[in-house]
Design a protein around this motif. Structure first.
Motif, PDB file in Angstrom:
ATOM      1  N   ASP A 389      57.575  50.719  29.193  1.00 35.33           N
ATOM      2  CA  ASP A 389      56.312  50.147  29.649  1.00 35.33           C
ATOM      3  C   ASP A 389      56.021  48.773  29.037  1.00 35.33           C
ATOM      4  O   ASP A 389      54.947  48.216  29.218  1.00 35.33           O
ATOM      5  N   HIS A 390      56.967  48.175  28.309  1.00 33.59           N
ATOM      6  CA  HIS A 390      56.702  46.862  27.698  1.00 33.59           C
ATOM      7  C   HIS A 390      57.123  45.741  28.656  1.00 33.59           C
ATOM      8  O   HIS A 390      58.098  45.892  29.382  1.00 33.59           O
ATOM      9  N   PRO A 391      56.406  44.608  28.642  1.00 33.18           N
ATOM     10  CA  PRO A 391      56.787  43.506  29.544  1.00 33.18           C
ATOM     11  C   PRO A 391      58.192  42.986  29.257  1.00 33.18           C
ATOM     12  O   PRO A 391      58.963  42.684  30.161  1.00 33.18           O
ATOM     13  N   GLN A 392      58.548  42.880  27.959  1.00 36.32           N
ATOM     14  CA  GLN A 392      59.921  42.494  27.632  1.00 36.32           C
ATOM     15  C   GLN A 392      60.696  43.765  27.304  1.00 36.32           C
ATOM     16  O   GLN A 392      60.090  44.763  26.902  1.00 36.32           O
ATOM     17  N   HIS A 393      62.030  43.694  27.462  1.00 29.21           N
ATOM     18  CA  HIS A 393      62.800  44.931  27.281  1.00 29.21           C
ATOM     19  C   HIS A 393      62.968  45.227  25.785  1.00 29.21           C
ATOM     20  O   HIS A 393      63.770  44.583  25.097  1.00 29.21           O
ATOM     21  N   THR A 394      62.214  46.181  25.281  1.00 27.83           N
ATOM     22  CA  THR A 394      62.254  46.500  23.855  1.00 27.83           C
ATOM     23  C   THR A 394      62.568  47.973  23.630  1.00 27.83           C
ATOM     24  O   THR A 394      62.469  48.792  24.542  1.00 27.83           O
ATOM     25  N   ALA A 395      62.928  48.272  22.370  1.00 26.34           N
ATOM     26  CA  ALA A 395      63.175  49.659  21.967  1.00 26.34           C
ATOM     27  C   ALA A 395      62.116  50.041  20.935  1.00 26.34           C
ATOM     28  O   ALA A 395      61.616  49.188  20.190  1.00 26.34           O
ATOM     29  N   ALA A 396      61.803  51.355  20.878  1.00 29.81           N
ATOM     30  CA  ALA A 396      60.794  51.840  19.919  1.00 29.81           C
ATOM     31  C   ALA A 396      61.424  51.960  18.536  1.00 29.81           C
ATOM     32  O   ALA A 396      61.624  53.052  18.011  1.00 29.81           O
ATOM     33  N   ALA A 397      61.775  50.799  17.969  1.00 33.26           N
ATOM     34  CA  ALA A 397      62.434  50.765  16.660  1.00 33.26           C
ATOM     35  C   ALA A 397      61.503  50.097  15.659  1.00 33.26           C
ATOM     36  O   ALA A 397      60.624  49.319  16.037  1.00 33.26           O
ATOM     37  N   VAL A 398      61.705  50.413  14.386  1.00 31.06           N
ATOM     38  CA  VAL A 398      60.829  49.847  13.349  1.00 31.06           C
ATOM     39  C   VAL A 398      61.630  49.587  12.070  1.00 31.06           C
ATOM     40  O   VAL A 398      62.485  50.386  11.689  1.00 31.06           O
ATOM     41  N   ASP A 399      61.355  48.445  11.447  1.00 29.17           N
ATOM     42  CA  ASP A 399      61.915  48.151  10.122  1.00 29.17           C
ATOM     43  C   ASP A 399      60.764  47.970   9.157  1.00 29.17           C
ATOM     44  O   ASP A 399      59.716  47.424   9.531  1.00 29.17           O
ATOM     45  N   LEU A 400      60.957  48.418   7.906  1.00 31.77           N
ATOM     46  CA  LEU A 400      59.979  48.121   6.853  1.00 31.77           C
ATOM     47  C   LEU A 400      60.558  46.996   6.002  1.00 31.77           C
ATOM     48  O   LEU A 400      61.667  47.115   5.460  1.00 31.77           O
ATOM     49  N   LEU A 401      59.813  45.896   5.910  1.00 26.32           N
ATOM     50  CA  LEU A 401      60.243  44.739   5.112  1.00 26.32           C
ATOM     51  C   LEU A 401      59.397  44.675   3.846  1.00 26.32           C
ATOM     52  O   LEU A 401      58.172  44.873   3.907  1.00 26.32           O
ATOM     53  N   VAL A 402      60.026  44.403   2.706  1.00 28.59           N
ATOM     54  CA  VAL A 402      59.282  44.428   1.438  1.00 28.59           C
ATOM     55  C   VAL A 402      59.578  43.172   0.615  1.00 28.59           C
ATOM     56  O   VAL A 402      60.628  42.541   0.782  1.00 28.59           O
ATOM     57  N   PRO A 403      58.652  42.837  -0.315  1.00 34.51           N
ATOM     58  CA  PRO A 403      58.831  41.634  -1.138  1.00 34.51           C
ATOM     59  C   PRO A 403      60.152  41.630  -1.906  1.00 34.51           C
ATOM     60  O   PRO A 403      60.568  42.659  -2.435  1.00 34.51           O
ATOM     61  N   GLY A 404      60.775  40.466  -1.941  1.00 33.73           N
ATOM     62  CA  GLY A 404      61.980  40.265  -2.755  1.00 33.73           C
ATOM     63  C   GLY A 404      63.257  40.809  -2.145  1.00 33.73           C
ATOM     64  O   GLY A 404      64.347  40.362  -2.485  1.00 33.73           O
ATOM     65  N   VAL A 405      63.161  41.752  -1.237  1.00 37.80           N
ATOM     66  CA  VAL A 405      64.346  42.448  -0.720  1.00 37.80           C
ATOM     67  C   VAL A 405      64.555  42.163   0.753  1.00 37.80           C
ATOM     68  O   VAL A 405      65.674  41.939   1.224  1.00 37.80           O
ATOM     69  N   GLY A 406      63.470  42.160   1.533  1.00 39.48           N
ATOM     70  CA  GLY A 406      63.592  42.112   2.992  1.00 39.48           C
ATOM     71  C   GLY A 406      63.624  43.533   3.514  1.00 39.48           C
ATOM     72  O   GLY A 406      62.791  44.358   3.118  1.00 39.48           O
ATOM     73  N   GLU A 407      64.627  43.859   4.356  1.00 42.32           N
ATOM     74  CA  GLU A 407      64.633  45.184   5.002  1.00 42.32           C
ATOM     75  C   GLU A 407      64.886  46.315   3.999  1.00 42.32           C
ATOM     76  O   GLU A 407      65.911  46.349   3.334  1.00 42.32           O
TER      77      GLU A 407
END
Ligand code: 4AD
Length: 483
Positions: A389-407
């Motif tokens: 249902d998204h206008p652009q073709h996306t996936a229901a994925a998630v990353d948590l990004l944190v200080p100093g490290v990134g992903e």
């Protein structure tokens, strides 16, 4: 009554620290009890004859007395031993292993509550202080210490790290146990590449196989890159499952956040409808585990915040104060494109986020953890759920990004719809390989999702440690497999 019990004890009998018996030991001074230094420092055997075993951390000789400190790894603090000059103590050197018998007493020194007045000192293993790579009272650089993977646990910093790592492991297990997850031992050897990135270590026997079958398992087999697919199998019956074990990636990277062998915490949850359901678990696990580590390892954590990563306490505390922000990948791209930073990698919609982008986004959001959701469909593995249902073709994925490290974490809802999954696997030519995975969608398929958290990156994040090689006992990375 105590006296009657004492009479039945003989020298060398084992005495536990259960209530009552510690009192018996108090009356029974002449039975030496083996005591860990953490116990001695809590005063549990005050007044008793104790035996202490450990390694010498410092030696100071005065006219009347010899003072030295012994550490056995049970706590950051070492225990002071006083030996009178009449005792004829052997020559003690930094790093040598000793066994001391004596009486545990209250200390008059303001910095140590208890000390042992030695009655007998034995050298268990000598140590030549000239050849020993670590010097007394010196804080060596991480680069220097890293050269001695077989000895670095003898430094205060690394032994603190190991106690914190052990406590964090326990905290993560107890988090999942308390939240109704079942722990699954997913296999280390597998015949699939879950992430599809081709960064696999192949497993073969060193002894020759028969001429018809070249492979030990008859098929190519690899060290696992993720336990996710096996967890998905189990979530189809047990609903909430997790695993916490070693994972392997043949990434030809010398970066400060990649290893060839690292530990991953992975969870899989059935009947999950939204990415927000996953973010709640990730955030809650992060908070609960960190609070437990702070509470149980206060001295060890203090050592890092005071001497190794000064200033990180504020960053770490700030992380736990506010709820983590959630932004979409499209918003993240917008932020990157509007910034004046000269990024090395492109920031066009459709490109994967690189470390430089992740670190910028974290800074932009107040140097606090952020979730980035709904990535382009084409850059996510075959299992990620299509956001139709998204206008652009996306996936229901998630990353948590944190200080100093990134992903720190990566997760997604999984494609549970048979037709969509079949189409995607066919397009990738993988439908035969993953027939069993399609079966899971044939037989009682449910919406589900999960995530994986890099355990070493978690330790880097909470302690502010720059290099991932400094948070794992024996780091493995390209061109290095010491020990
Ligand atoms: O994002 P990744 O590749 O996700 C997965 O493997 C999913 N199958 C997990 C799942 O959904 N069950 O890896 C998850 C995390 C990353 O966010 C990162 O913290 C860590 O694993 N990681 C590494 N840590 C150290 N060295 C490496 N080479 C790593 N690769 C990934």
């Amino acid at each position: 009554m105590f006296r009657a019990a004492v009479k039945t004890l003989s020298v060398g009998s084992r005495v536990s620290l259960s209530p009552g018996l510690s009192e018996i030991r108090h009356y029974c001074r002449k039975i030496p009890t083996k005591v860990r230094i953490s116990e001695a420092l809590s005063g549990v055997a005050l007044g008793a004859d104790v035996t202490i075993q450990g390694w010498v951390r410092s030696v100071r000789s005065q006219k009347e007395n010899l003072f030295f400190h012994v550490n056995d790894g049970s706590s950051l603090q070492s225990l002071q031993i006083i030996a009178s000059s009449n005792l004829n103590s052997p020559l003690l050197t930094f790093g040598s292993a000793v066994e001391v018998r004596g009486v545990l007493k209250k200390s008059t020194h303001p910095k140590q509550p208890f000390e042992v007045e030695a009655e007998d000192i034995q050298i268990v293993g000598e140590c030549n202080p000239v050849e020993f790579p670590f010097k007394i009272k010196k804080r060596h650089s991480p680069e220097y210490v890293r050269q001695f993977p077989h000895l670095r646990c003898r430094t205060n910093t690394f032994s603190s790290l190991l106690r914190i790592r052990s406590e964090a492991t326990a905290a993560i297990h107890s988090y999942f146990k308390e939240h109704g997850f079942v722990h699954i031992h997913t296999p280390v050897i597998t015949s699939n590449d879950c992430e599809g990135a081709g960064e696999l270590f192949q497993v073969e026997a060193t002894c020759p196989q028969d001429s018809e079958n070249h492979h030990f398992f008859s098929v190519p087999a690899y060290l696992t890159v993720s336990g996710q697919l096996h967890l998905e199998v189990m979530s189809g019956a047990l609903s909430k499952v997790y695993t916490f074990g070693p994972t392997f990636r043949a990434e030809n990277s010398q970066s400060r956040r990649h290893l060839a062998e690292f530990y991953m915490v992975e969870a899989e949850i059935s009947f999950t409808q939204s990415v927000e359901d996953l973010t709640k678990v990730m955030e809650d696990m992060f908070r609960t585990a960190t609070e437990q580590v702070w509470a149980q390892c206060a001295e060890d954590v203090d050592l890092f915040y005071k001497h190794v990563t000064p200033g990180h306490r504020e960053t770490a505390e700030a992380m736990l104060k506010k709820k983590f922000t959630i932004i979409s990948y499209s918003d993240a791209i917008d932020i990157l494109q509007r910034s004046s930073e000269n990024f090395v990698f492109p920031t066009d919609w459709g490109c994967d986020l690189q470390t430089e982008h992740e670190k910028y986004l974290v800074k932009h959001c107040g140097n606090l953890p952020i979730f980035v959701t709904d990535y382009p469909y084409d850059i996510k593995p075959f299992y990620a759920r299509d956001n139709q249902d998204h206008p652009q073709h996306t996936a229901a994925a998630v990353d948590l990004l944190v200080p100093g490290v990134g992903e720190l974490c990566g997760g997604s809802l999984r494609e549970e719809r048979l037709d969509l999954l079949t189409t995607r696997l066919e397009a990738a030519g993988l439908e035969d390989t993953y027939r069993w995975y399609l079966d899971l969608r044939h037989f009682g398929s449910v919406p589900h999702g999960g995530f994986g958290m890099g355990f070493e990156r978690y330790l880097q994040c909470i302690l502010g440690i720059d290099n991932i090689k400094d948070v794992i006992p024996f780091p493995r990375f390209s061109h290095s497999c010491l020990l």
